[in-house]
Every structure is written in structure tokens, then in C-alpha cells.
Design a protein around this motif. Structure first.
Motif, PDB file in Angstrom:
ATOM      1  N   TYR A  89      22.984  56.288-111.865  1.00 42.37           N
ATOM      2  CA  TYR A  89      23.916  57.191-111.197  1.00 42.37           C
ATOM      3  C   TYR A  89      25.377  56.901-111.529  1.00 42.37           C
ATOM      4  O   TYR A  89      25.821  55.759-111.583  1.00 42.37           O
ATOM      5  CB  TYR A  89      23.746  57.121-109.679  1.00 42.37           C
ATOM      6  CG  TYR A  89      24.644  58.086-108.934  1.00 42.37           C
ATOM      7  CD1 TYR A  89      24.280  59.412-108.776  1.00 42.37           C
ATOM      8  CD2 TYR A  89      25.869  57.658-108.419  1.00 42.37           C
ATOM      9  CE1 TYR A  89      25.104  60.309-108.107  1.00 42.37           C
ATOM     10  CE2 TYR A  89      26.703  58.546-107.755  1.00 42.37           C
ATOM     11  CZ  TYR A  89      26.319  59.870-107.605  1.00 42.37           C
ATOM     12  OH  TYR A  89      27.155  60.756-106.959  1.00 42.37           O
ATOM     13  N   TYR A  91      29.248  58.978-110.258  1.00 41.82           N
ATOM     14  CA  TYR A  91      29.772  60.051-109.422  1.00 41.82           C
ATOM     15  C   TYR A  91      30.428  61.116-110.295  1.00 41.82           C
ATOM     16  O   TYR A  91      31.384  60.835-111.020  1.00 41.82           O
ATOM     17  CB  TYR A  91      30.774  59.496-108.415  1.00 41.82           C
ATOM     18  CG  TYR A  91      31.295  60.557-107.472  1.00 41.82           C
ATOM     19  CD1 TYR A  91      30.425  61.175-106.579  1.00 41.82           C
ATOM     20  CD2 TYR A  91      32.616  60.963-107.493  1.00 41.82           C
ATOM     21  CE1 TYR A  91      30.875  62.175-105.715  1.00 41.82           C
ATOM     22  CE2 TYR A  91      33.084  61.956-106.631  1.00 41.82           C
ATOM     23  CZ  TYR A  91      32.202  62.556-105.760  1.00 41.82           C
ATOM     24  OH  TYR A  91      32.639  63.547-104.914  1.00 41.82           O
ATOM     25  N   PRO A 211      18.346  61.629 -99.432  1.00 43.71           N
ATOM     26  CA  PRO A 211      19.135  60.644-100.186  1.00 43.71           C
ATOM     27  C   PRO A 211      18.593  60.455-101.601  1.00 43.71           C
ATOM     28  O   PRO A 211      17.374  60.427-101.814  1.00 43.71           O
ATOM     29  CB  PRO A 211      18.984  59.358 -99.365  1.00 43.71           C
ATOM     30  CG  PRO A 211      18.646  59.822 -97.989  1.00 43.71           C
ATOM     31  CD  PRO A 211      17.818  61.068 -98.171  1.00 43.71           C
ATOM     32  N   LEU A 212      19.499  60.372-102.556  1.00 41.89           N
ATOM     33  CA  LEU A 212      19.110  60.116-103.941  1.00 41.89           C
ATOM     34  C   LEU A 212      18.565  58.702-104.078  1.00 41.89           C
ATOM     35  O   LEU A 212      19.111  57.760-103.492  1.00 41.89           O
ATOM     36  CB  LEU A 212      20.318  60.280-104.867  1.00 41.89           C
ATOM     37  CG  LEU A 212      20.916  61.686-104.994  1.00 41.89           C
ATOM     38  CD1 LEU A 212      22.281  61.610-105.661  1.00 41.89           C
ATOM     39  CD2 LEU A 212      19.987  62.605-105.777  1.00 41.89           C
ATOM     40  N   LYS A 213      17.511  58.565-104.858  1.00 41.50           N
ATOM     41  CA  LYS A 213      16.949  57.249-105.144  1.00 41.50           C
ATOM     42  C   LYS A 213      17.092  56.981-106.640  1.00 41.50           C
ATOM     43  O   LYS A 213      16.215  57.311-107.437  1.00 41.50           O
ATOM     44  CB  LYS A 213      15.487  57.189-104.693  1.00 41.50           C
ATOM     45  CG  LYS A 213      15.314  57.324-103.192  1.00 41.50           C
ATOM     46  CD  LYS A 213      13.861  57.226-102.760  1.00 41.50           C
ATOM     47  CE  LYS A 213      13.738  57.350-101.236  1.00 41.50           C
ATOM     48  NZ  LYS A 213      12.318  57.261-100.787  1.00 41.50           N
ATOM     49  N   ILE A 217      22.990  53.531-107.238  1.00 39.36           N
ATOM     50  CA  ILE A 217      23.410  54.513-106.244  1.00 39.36           C
ATOM     51  C   ILE A 217      24.330  53.868-105.204  1.00 39.36           C
ATOM     52  O   ILE A 217      25.127  54.546-104.551  1.00 39.36           O
ATOM     53  CB  ILE A 217      22.184  55.168-105.567  1.00 39.36           C
ATOM     54  CG1 ILE A 217      22.582  56.480-104.878  1.00 39.36           C
ATOM     55  CG2 ILE A 217      21.504  54.219-104.598  1.00 39.36           C
ATOM     56  CD1 ILE A 217      23.003  57.570-105.808  1.00 39.36           C
ATOM     57  N   LYS A 218      24.245  52.534-105.080  1.00 39.91           N
ATOM     58  CA  LYS A 218      25.193  51.788-104.262  1.00 39.91           C
ATOM     59  C   LYS A 218      26.052  50.945-105.196  1.00 39.91           C
ATOM     60  O   LYS A 218      25.529  50.226-106.040  1.00 39.91           O
ATOM     61  CB  LYS A 218      24.465  50.905-103.252  1.00 39.91           C
ATOM     62  CG  LYS A 218      23.699  51.709-102.193  1.00 39.91           C
ATOM     63  CD  LYS A 218      23.036  50.801-101.169  1.00 39.91           C
ATOM     64  CE  LYS A 218      22.310  51.621-100.107  1.00 39.91           C
ATOM     65  NZ  LYS A 218      21.669  50.759 -99.089  1.00 39.91           N
ATOM     66  N   ASP A 235      27.771  53.630-100.663  1.00 41.39           N
ATOM     67  CA  ASP A 235      26.537  54.391-100.848  1.00 41.39           C
ATOM     68  C   ASP A 235      26.848  55.825-101.285  1.00 41.39           C
ATOM     69  O   ASP A 235      27.486  56.587-100.556  1.00 41.39           O
ATOM     70  CB  ASP A 235      25.754  54.396 -99.531  1.00 41.39           C
ATOM     71  CG  ASP A 235      24.358  54.989 -99.673  1.00 41.39           C
ATOM     72  OD1 ASP A 235      24.039  55.525-100.751  1.00 41.39           O
ATOM     73  OD2 ASP A 235      23.585  54.908 -98.697  1.00 41.39           O
ATOM     74  N   SER A 237      24.375  58.044-102.096  1.00 41.57           N
ATOM     75  CA  SER A 237      23.082  58.726-102.107  1.00 41.57           C
ATOM     76  C   SER A 237      23.104  60.147-101.546  1.00 41.57           C
ATOM     77  O   SER A 237      22.190  60.926-101.801  1.00 41.57           O
ATOM     78  CB  SER A 237      22.040  57.890-101.352  1.00 41.57           C
ATOM     79  OG  SER A 237      22.397  57.749 -99.994  1.00 41.57           O
ATOM     80  N   TYR A 241      25.200  65.064-107.668  1.00 41.15           N
ATOM     81  CA  TYR A 241      24.482  64.402-108.770  1.00 41.15           C
ATOM     82  C   TYR A 241      24.452  65.353-109.963  1.00 41.15           C
ATOM     83  O   TYR A 241      23.934  66.475-109.862  1.00 41.15           O
ATOM     84  CB  TYR A 241      23.063  64.063-108.308  1.00 41.15           C
ATOM     85  CG  TYR A 241      22.113  63.557-109.380  1.00 41.15           C
ATOM     86  CD1 TYR A 241      22.478  62.532-110.246  1.00 41.15           C
ATOM     87  CD2 TYR A 241      20.828  64.099-109.493  1.00 41.15           C
ATOM     88  CE1 TYR A 241      21.593  62.068-111.207  1.00 41.15           C
ATOM     89  CE2 TYR A 241      19.934  63.631-110.445  1.00 41.15           C
ATOM     90  CZ  TYR A 241      20.321  62.616-111.297  1.00 41.15           C
ATOM     91  OH  TYR A 241      19.450  62.159-112.250  1.00 41.15           O
TER      92      TYR A 241
END
Length: 388
Positions: A89, A91, A211-213, A217-218, A235, A237, A241
């Protein structure tokens, strides 16, 4: 035997006499011959590139460079990737405004009473505008309010459904940008059908996302919430995306729709598509913004991001940038009309040395933008030679 020994000695002398610069040039030439120009560029000693590559884990770099070759009327793509991974991930920030604008144009094309020049305002908003104005603002200066007005018009469920239906996936557009408004419910739009007739487009309730997995992501070791420092990872999530592969897929459909099947294209008229293309490369001064505040490179990171001068008229950069939370991203089709050069590049990197989010301490100007600008210049120089 003597000839063989002499050959070995001469070879050793040549090897020893090679300067580091010559060795690097030879290495680059060998890498170019393998067909991966990104490798040669990213392993160069150019300071603006090397500074990032020397701390690669810290910067979370992902890059896709696309060569464009034409055979008659046919267009062929050759992609070169560096660390591209949709499960890793980053942003997307304002790059998510491009898919929203594309879906808005498609939606307008399905509504007989609406057009690019239709005037409207969002209930509770004091700004009256048109669809053409908000789309121009999105690309010229990356206006958050303009983007959010399109979200009120469409709703996130519509945006995501249209994108996925055309094969632009994985993706999730959820957030309004620069706003703390409730994301789930859109606001009504008041539409002027003519000078004396108005109608209202009702609000929509959108599906709240899971929430995105995903990997990373964190991020970081802390973040500010209002004025308080939270000493835990930030976070992402429940945020937008829009990975590199998806950004690339969308841009190709816009620039080269003829290379895709009918069901993979967007429902835009030629007039709408030409308008979109024009807004994507038009720099702020061309539509009335103060060039001292908004120079040509304000939303053009590749090639010119670290420069203040005007972009030459023969260079057209059709793109959308994103800047937030220490992440810089640009997705661009670059065309030199004088030298018959065209290529695509999508790249992202994180510049957050202290690992704290929301503190507005990021190395955009010192590290991030210079890297993207130099990457664009190096690829442009490579394309100039390739076309020759």
C-alpha cells in the motif's frame, strides 16, 4: 603461448586503466542492452536518484515505465516495473481525482439534460460552478473542493462500480479530500437546466468499506491527531486505494482507448475526451492562475518538478499528481511533438524521514520532487536516443 600471455596482460591493463566513470558507462550500456532502461537509471550515481536508492526501504519506491511503439495504426506497450506491487500500500492522495473526473464525464454522457457547461451547486455550498470548471481546477491546481463536488454528484458506489466494470482494478475511492465530512452520504446537487429552471439531484447513501488488508497499511511510528502525538503506526486501512497498476491501466484507456475492447472503454464522447486531455496537460497560467503562485511545474513533477521556468510548448504532460502524508505520486503520459517522443511513467515514493505522520514535516522539496524530476529527465533522454 606468447600471444595468449600477451593478450591476458593487455586485458588486465585495460581493466585496471578503466576509470570508475567508464566502468559505470559500460555497465549502463550492458544494462540497456538487456532491455531494462529503468535498471540503468536507478543504479546511476546521479545524486537526485542515488540519494533515494541508497535508502530504498525508507522511501517505498514503486515505478512503472511504459515504452510506446507504433506499427501503422497499431499501438504497442512495453512495461518496465520497479517494485510494483498492488498488495504493497501507498497513499494515492490527489491521483484519485483522475478516476473521479473520468467517471463524472461518463455519467454526464448518460444524462441528456446535463453537459460540461451545466451550472450547479452543492446544497450548503456558496460556490456555483460548472462541470467543466471543476474538472479544469482538478488538473490545473489539484483543487480538493472541485474534486469533492464531483463526489457529491456521483457517490462513491457509482465511481467504484464504473471503474471496476471497465477493468480498472483493484481500486477503492472512498474519501473526500481535505474534508472531514461524512464520506458515506453525499449532499444534494442543485442543477440549473436553463436560466429559469432548476432541479435537485438527491443525496445518496454509499456502502461503508471494509478495512484494507494490505502490506504496509500501517506506517511510521506515530502521528498527530489534532494537537496530540499518538505513538503508534498510522492506519491507512479506511483510506483511498489506487495502486500503480491501476493508475497505469486508467491512463492507457484515456490516452489510447482504441487499444482496448469496447467493454473496457469509458462512455465518453470525443468532445468530452478531448476536453479531458486538454485539461490534463494545461498548466495553471493558461487558465488564469497567477504564474508566480502556480508555476508550470506546480502539478507536473516529472522532468520539470524541481524547476520554475515555463514548460516548452512542444512538451505535453498529461498527468495527475498526488501529495499527502509524505507520499508523492505522479501518473503521466509525456509527449514531445517536435521530436516524436512519447512514453508513460507512473511512480510513487514516501519522504517521511522522522516516521511521524500529520506533522507536516516531509522532504518533498529536498528529496521527493527532485527524484521524480530527474527520473523523468533520464527517461526522456533515453527516449530521445531510442527514437533516433
Amino acid at each position: 603461448m606468447f600471444k595468449k600471455g600477451l593478450f591476458i596482460v593487455l586485458s588486465l591493463l585495460i581493466f585496471v586503466s578503466c576509470s570508475p566513470q567508464k566502468q559505470e558507462q559500460q555497465q549502463k550500456q550492458e544494462q540497456r542492452q538487456t532491455g531494462d532502461p529503468l535498471e540503468a537509471i536507478l543504479t546511476s550515481t546521479t545524486p537526485k536518484i542515488k540519494r533515494v536508492m541508497d535508502s530504498l526501504d525508507q522511501h517505498e519506491v514503486q515505478i512503472r515505465y511504459t515504452q510506446i511503439n507504433r506499427t501503422g495504426d497499431e499501438v504497442h506497450f512495453t512495461d518496465f516495473d520497479f517494485q510494483v506491487d498492488s498488495s504493497n500500500y501507498f497513499y494515492p492522495a490527489s491521483t484519485a481525482k483522475l478516476p473521479t473526473a473520468v467517471v463524472a464525464l461518463s455519467r454526464l454522457n448518460q444524462m441528456d439534460s446535463l453537459s460540461l457547461n451545466t451550472r450547479f451547486y452543492v446544497e450548503g455550498d456558496s460556490i456555483e460552478t460548472t462541470f467543466s470548471e471543476v474538472i479544469s481546477q482538478i488538473f490545473a491546481v489539484s483543487d480538493n473542493d472541485a474534486n469533492n463536488r464531483l463526489i457529491e454528484f456521483l457517490g462513491q458506489d457509482t465511481i467504484n462500480t464504473v471503474l471496476r466494470r471497465t477493468g480498472v482494478a483493484p481500486i477503492r475511492i472512498w474519501q473526500r479530500l481535505g474534508s472531514d465530512d461524512d464520506n458515506a452520504t453525499t449532499k444534494p446537487l442543485i442543477i440549473y437546466e436553463n436560466d429559469s429552471t432548476v432541479r435537485m439531484l438527491s443525496k445518496k447513501i454509499n456502502t461503508y468499506p471494509k478495512p484494507l488488508k494490505l502490506k504496509n497499511i500501517k506506517k511510521g511510528k506515530g502521528f498527530y491527531e489534532e494537537d496530540s502525538l499518538m505513538t503508534e503506526a498510522f492506519d491507512f486501512s479506511l483510506k483511498n486505494y489506487y495502486p500503480i497498476e491501476t493508475q497505469d491501466a486508467l491512463l492507457k484507456r484515456i490516452i489510447f482507448p482504441e487499444t482496448f475492447a469496447e467493454n473496457e472503454r469509458f462512455n465518453m464522447s470525443e468532445e468530452q475526451r478531448n476536453f479531458l486531455l486538454s485539461t490534463m496537460y494545461t498548466v495553471p497560467r493558461k487558465i488564469g492562475y497567477d504564474s508566480k503562485e502556480y508555476n508550470d511545474s506546480y502539478c507536473k513533477f516529472f522532468i520539470y518538478g524541481d524547476k520554475k521556468e515555463n514548460i516548452p510548448e512542444n512538451i505535453k504532460i498529461y498527468n495527475k499528481v498526488g501529495v499527502a502524508y509524505g507520499t508523492l505520486t505522479d501518473c503521466a503520459y509525456i509527449k514531445d511533438t517536435e521530436n516524436n517522443v512519447e512514453f508513460m511513467i507512473t511512480a510513487t515514493l514516501l519522504v517521511n524521514k522522522n516516521g511521524i505522520f500529520n506533522d507536516d514535516t516531509y522532504e518533498y522539496e529536498e528529496v521527493g520532487i527532485p527524484f521524480l524530476a530527474e527520473l523523468g529527465r533520464q527517461l526522456y533522454a533515453y527516449e530521445l536516443k531510442r527514437k533516433q
